[in-house]
Design an enzyme around this catalytic site. Structure first.
Site, PDB file in Angstrom:
ATOM      1  N   ASP A 152      10.512 -29.856  19.167  1.00  0.00           N
ATOM      2  CA  ASP A 152       9.497 -28.895  19.581  1.00  0.00           C
ATOM      3  C   ASP A 152      10.201 -27.817  20.400  1.00  0.00           C
ATOM      4  O   ASP A 152      10.830 -28.121  21.420  1.00  0.00           O
ATOM      5  CB  ASP A 152       8.440 -29.627  20.429  1.00  0.00           C
ATOM      6  CG  ASP A 152       7.052 -29.053  20.251  1.00  0.00           C
ATOM      7  OD1 ASP A 152       6.940 -27.816  20.207  1.00  0.00           O
ATOM      8  OD2 ASP A 152       6.083 -29.834  20.175  1.00  0.00           O
ATOM      9  N   ASP A 184       6.397 -23.802  19.316  1.00  0.00           N
ATOM     10  CA  ASP A 184       5.176 -23.806  20.116  1.00  0.00           C
ATOM     11  C   ASP A 184       4.652 -22.377  20.320  1.00  0.00           C
ATOM     12  O   ASP A 184       5.418 -21.486  20.707  1.00  0.00           O
ATOM     13  CB  ASP A 184       5.533 -24.434  21.472  1.00  0.00           C
ATOM     14  CG  ASP A 184       4.326 -24.770  22.315  1.00  0.00           C
ATOM     15  OD1 ASP A 184       3.539 -25.625  21.899  1.00  0.00           O
ATOM     16  OD2 ASP A 184       4.177 -24.167  23.393  1.00  0.00           O
ATOM     17  N   GLU A 235       3.754 -22.522  15.124  1.00  0.00           N
ATOM     18  CA  GLU A 235       2.372 -22.695  15.573  1.00  0.00           C
ATOM     19  C   GLU A 235       1.813 -21.309  15.890  1.00  0.00           C
ATOM     20  O   GLU A 235       2.353 -20.596  16.733  1.00  0.00           O
ATOM     21  CB  GLU A 235       2.292 -23.577  16.823  1.00  0.00           C
ATOM     22  CG  GLU A 235       0.849 -23.855  17.224  1.00  0.00           C
ATOM     23  CD  GLU A 235       0.663 -24.312  18.679  1.00  0.00           C
ATOM     24  OE1 GLU A 235      -0.345 -24.967  18.962  1.00  0.00           O
ATOM     25  OE2 GLU A 235       1.503 -23.992  19.534  1.00  0.00           O
ATOM     26  N   HIS A 252      -1.769 -33.372  18.720  1.00  0.00           N
ATOM     27  CA  HIS A 252      -1.915 -33.816  20.108  1.00  0.00           C
ATOM     28  C   HIS A 252      -2.853 -32.924  20.912  1.00  0.00           C
ATOM     29  O   HIS A 252      -3.138 -33.226  22.066  1.00  0.00           O
ATOM     30  CB  HIS A 252      -0.540 -33.847  20.773  1.00  0.00           C
ATOM     31  CG  HIS A 252       0.046 -32.470  20.897  1.00  0.00           C
ATOM     32  ND1 HIS A 252       0.369 -31.689  19.796  1.00  0.00           N
ATOM     33  CD2 HIS A 252       0.321 -31.708  21.973  1.00  0.00           C
ATOM     34  CE1 HIS A 252       0.828 -30.521  20.208  1.00  0.00           C
ATOM     35  NE2 HIS A 252       0.815 -30.508  21.525  1.00  0.00           N
ATOM     36  N   ASP A 253      -3.305 -31.808  20.332  1.00  0.00           N
ATOM     37  CA  ASP A 253      -4.219 -30.903  21.028  1.00  0.00           C
ATOM     38  C   ASP A 253      -5.649 -31.010  20.508  1.00  0.00           C
ATOM     39  O   ASP A 253      -6.547 -30.320  21.007  1.00  0.00           O
ATOM     40  CB  ASP A 253      -3.770 -29.439  20.834  1.00  0.00           C
ATOM     41  CG  ASP A 253      -2.440 -29.146  21.496  1.00  0.00           C
ATOM     42  OD1 ASP A 253      -2.144 -29.757  22.539  1.00  0.00           O
ATOM     43  OD2 ASP A 253      -1.689 -28.298  20.972  1.00  0.00           O
TER      44      ASP A 253
HETATM   45  C1  GLC Z   1       0.826 -25.525  22.341  1.00  0.00           C
HETATM   46  C2  GLC Z   1       0.967 -27.017  22.494  1.00  0.00           C
HETATM   47  C3  GLC Z   1       0.109 -27.474  23.630  1.00  0.00           C
HETATM   48  C4  GLC Z   1       0.601 -26.810  24.885  1.00  0.00           C
HETATM   49  C5  GLC Z   1       0.643 -25.290  24.730  1.00  0.00           C
HETATM   50  C6  GLC Z   1       1.474 -24.675  25.809  1.00  0.00           C
HETATM   51  O1  GLC Z   1      -0.440 -25.136  21.945  1.00  0.00           O
HETATM   52  O2  GLC Z   1       0.672 -27.642  21.285  1.00  0.00           O
HETATM   53  O3  GLC Z   1       0.108 -28.869  23.777  1.00  0.00           O
HETATM   54  O4  GLC Z   1      -0.233 -27.134  25.963  1.00  0.00           O
HETATM   55  O5  GLC Z   1       1.229 -24.892  23.517  1.00  0.00           O
HETATM   56  O6  GLC Z   1       2.824 -25.005  25.646  1.00  0.00           O
END
Ligand code: GLC
Length: 550
Positions: A101, A204, A246, A320-321
């Site tokens: 990540d 991310d 992402e 995970h979100d």
């Molecule tokens: C992304 C991650 C999340 C995190 C955010 C800030 O959306 O998936 O878990 O809190 O970025 O890094």
């Protein structure tokens, strides 16, 4: 995409590990890297091609590792760099790549760069972060908000009187992507990891790195794609890696900028249109609207069409979100097993790379917490504070959190029906779901009717059938409110996927031209080989039939 020259990751299924909640080897209640190594045989049996590993770097863990204090060190609670090297090597020996990540929109406020950046305009590394003078009233420079609630600006802890930007928690200061020195440091770090043998990066919130804060632009900023391409040019040359961006802001119109074939950019985009479609305008995910199937199908159909000949989709129900898939889209009670299989069928037979989030392959459900003290997530706890202050009742907040909190996906992986679900011999950092008594990997391991067995089968279908990977996608009956049906076509073969999205029996009249006898590739009720005439589908029934020329 030409099957003969397509990259390895087009045939792969991905598996996401949230290390904190996966497997604890040393009894401290927190999952760790040796724990993951001990489960590699499980992943090999599932058949996955790569693992997206949520962050394991050194971190104060204000956002469970999405706040990185040192990109080249492993958090002590997760293990050591030797453990990490062992994970990379042992996974590779089983044909599984490890995808790290890459969290580079921001660091932790405890990163050495940020510590040296505070105090004043001349501090070393000042320009690695985003600083602005206060507004005339002394408050934040503008009204940008943090994704976790509250202002996106906090005062320089070094006392300069300036504010720094944090689009997430104050413990996650945003990096200044205008600074070429900072960018070069990130590229060097990426190369350092790639040289250790990882298979690529999940990036991310990558759509935020082109931000122009003075214009109030955060996502999809003017320099975003220049930064991504520069990054790839500096790191990906001559390497056969997978890169997943992402991007909450991605649209079918701009997706090819991320992952178009001739862009020298990313392998695929990871976007959320099917998720956000049901969020409330005012309260977002905390007051989601009921899932309505024709709207959901329309989102998938658009994205399948947008990336049909170029670019590549990521396919997922959960991460995970997000809350658990079967709790959100299926029926986590009466039809849990069958609806979990239905959801998997629909998703895994589309075009793109499917992602399994840990425990989804067991049909794990939402946490079911009923007290705020059970939650650990920084976002949930912030929102609780803010929404309670804004007059939301405790009961109302808890109802929203039960549906939508990120902690729904973060309860420990359910390995056994034993104490703490076999996740740890100690006290887990977050409560284990009591339903591990019935939902667990050990119970499913050798059960051919289990959700786990079904997922293994779907992963194998993708490896064995080019049509699953490369076939074109055509929606069927897009306006039918209760069934999700589509077909894939490749070189005279067709694959038809049919799913009943409801807990009722549903009648479906297939369009003409489907009279032939085919081969059932998968089904969650009973094998079907024909769909001529009206078909009565059992609750949550799903199946796929392959038609091949004689
Ligand atoms: C992304 C991650 C999340 C995190 C955010 C800030 O959306 O998936 O878990 O809190 O970025 O890094």
């Amino acid at each position: 995409m030409d099957p003969a020259t397509a990259p390895w990751w087009t045939r792969a299924t991905a598996y996401q590990i949230y290390p904190r909640s996966f497997a604890d080897s040393d009894g401290d209640g927190i999952g760790d890297i040796p724990g993951i190594v001990s489960k590699l045989d499980y992943l090999e049996r599932l058949g996955v091609g790569f693992v997206w590993l949520s962050p394991v770097y050194a971190s104060p863990m204000c956002d469970n590792g999405y706040d990185i204090a040192d990109y080249r060190a492993i958090a002590a609670e997760f293990g050591t760099m030797e453990d990490m090297d062992r994970l990379i090597a042992e996974a590779r020996a089983r044909g599984i790549g490890i995808v790290m990540d890459l969290v580079v929109n921001h660091t932790s406020s405890e990163h050495e760069w940020f510590r040296s950046a505070t105090g004043g305009p001349d501090a070393p590394y000042r320009n690695y972060y985003v600083w602005r003078d206060p507004a005339p009233d002394g408050g934040p420079p503008n009204d940008l908000e943090s994704s976790f609630g509250g202002p996106a600006w906090s005062l320089d802890p070094g006392g300069s009187g300036q504010y720094y930007l944090h689009l997430f928690d104050p413990g996650q200061p945003d990096l200044n992507w205008h600074n070429p020195r900072m960018r070069a440091d990130i590229h060097a770090t990426m190369n350092w990891w790639l040289d250790r043998g990882i298979a690529g990066f999940r990036m991310d919130v990558i759509d935020l790195i082109g931000k122009e804060v003075d214009e109030g632009v955060t996502a999809n900023g003017p320099h975003l794609h220049a930064h991504i391409r520069e990054m790839m040019a500096a790191t990906a040359q001559g390497r056969d890696i997978v890169t997943v961006g992402e991007a909450w802001s991605a649209t079918p119109e701009n997706a090819l900028l991320y992952c178009g074939r001739d862009r020298d950019a990313l392998s695929m985009v990871f976007q959320f249109a099917h998720v956000t479609r049901f969020w409330d305008d005012a309260h977002g995910k905390w007051e989601p609207h009921p899932i309505e199937l024709t709207g959901l199908k329309a989102v998938f159909d658009r994205w399948q069409a947008a990336l049909s000949d170029d670019g590549w989709n990521s396919l997922f129900w959960s991460n995970h979100d997000l809350p658990r898939a079967v709790s959100t889209y299926g029926d986590a009670r009466e039809w849990r097993v069958r609806s979990a299989k239905m959801l998997a069928t629909v998703l895994h037979l589309m075009k793109g790379t499917p992602y399994i989030y840990q425990g989804e392959e067991l049909g794990m459900t939402n946490a079911g917490f009923d007290d705020i003290s059970q939650y650990r997530d920084v976002e949930t706890l912030n929102q609780h504070r803010l929404m309670r202050a804004a007059d939301m009742s405790e009961a109302e907040f808890l109802a929203g959190a039960r549906r939508s909190s990120r902690d729904n996906a973060r309860t420990p992986m359910q390995w056994t029906d034993g104490p703490e679900a076999g996740f740890t011999t100690g006290t887990p950092w977050i409560g284990v779901n009591p339903n591990h008594a019935t939902i667990n990997a050990a119970a499913q391991e050798d059960d051919p009717d289990s959700v786990l067995a079904y997922y293994r089968h779907l992963v194998r279908l993708r490896r064995e059938h080019d049509i699953v990977v490369f076939g074109s996608y055509t929606p069927i009956a897009p306006d039918h409110p209760n069934v999700f049906v589509y077909r894939r076509d490749l070189e005279g073969r067709a694959l038809v996927v049919v799913a009943n999205w409801t807990a009722e029996e549903v009648a479906f009249d297939p369009p003409g031209g489907m009279e032939a006898e085919g081969r059932c590739l998968v089904g969650n009720v009973a094998p079907r080989t024909r769909i001529d005439g009206t078909v009565t589908l059992a609750p949550y029934e799903a199946f796929a039939i392959l038609y091949e020329p004689d």
